[in-house]
Design a protein around this motif. Sequence first.
Motif, short mmCIF file in Angstrom:
data_model
loop_
_atom_site.label_atom_id
_atom_site.label_comp_id
_atom_site.label_asym_id
_atom_site.label_seq_id
_atom_site.Cartn_x
_atom_site.Cartn_y
_atom_site.Cartn_z
N ARG A 1 -31.45 6.81 -29.53
CA ARG A 1 -31.84 5.96 -28.46
C ARG A 1 -32.92 4.89 -28.85
O ARG A 1 -33.01 3.89 -28.34
N SER B 1 -30.12 12.67 -29.88
CA SER B 1 -30.05 11.40 -28.62
C SER B 1 -31.44 10.75 -28.52
O SER B 1 -31.32 9.42 -28.77
N LYS C 1 -28.24 2.81 -25.63
CA LYS C 1 -28.81 3.75 -25.06
C LYS C 1 -27.75 4.57 -24.25
O LYS C 1 -27.80 5.73 -24.42
N SER D 1 -25.84 6.15 -27.08
CA SER D 1 -26.44 7.25 -27.82
C SER D 1 -26.17 8.40 -27.19
O SER D 1 -26.16 9.56 -27.91
N ARG D 2 -26.56 8.51 -25.70
CA ARG D 2 -26.30 9.70 -24.87
C ARG D 2 -24.87 10.22 -24.91
O ARG D 2 -24.58 11.43 -25.05
#
Length: 219
Positions: A176, A172, A44, A47-48
């Motif tokens: 995510r 994103s 997560k 992914s950001r």
Amino acid sequence: MTSVLIALKIIPMIFAALFPVVNPIGTALVLYGMTREVDDQTWKSTSRKIALFSFLFLAFFFFFGSYILKLFGISIPVVQFSGGVVLAMMGWQLLNQAETSQPASKESIQEYDSLIDTKVFYPFTFPITIGPGGLAVVLTFSAHLDRGTRLVVTLEQGAAMVGIFLMCVVVSICYRHLHKMTKRFSPASALAISKIMAFFVLCIGVEIAVAGFKALGPL
């Protein structure tokens, strides 16, 4: 008011132009083949970072890409050809990546998670997420908007940034929820999907390289 309306049209235009070349859903499945051992929390965060780097990368080339190409005497077809070759090579490596059926140990997973940070920009952001197609889109839009009054150009550039930002938000979101989405598949099915997508990456890279080669014209 007319200038604002003209600028607002740029948002869906650049988003629609970027979406098929970025292909966040398909690209997320490609990344699955490279990040299966990463825990959800680490992914997560990754992914950001990929979405942020994608935005900064596209924004940089939108404003300065044409100057960089002029500085080195490089044309957009050359970017397409060389970028397509890199993308095709990446797809080939993913397609032939060795698989292991043994579960990863806790130590190897921690080591893998730390290694992921070194891959956030290359290859996760470029060329997997933002490839030569994405660069060609923003460079083309940048050249097209470089005209008219200063107010109109500024509004259009701002609208283009909004469109790029929205594209990166979608990236994103798709990235995510990648692992959650792939949990619906059996390991064999998820692996098969990732290999199929790797093959498409190879084909897309070849297609981009061929298009760039044709655009170069007679050598």
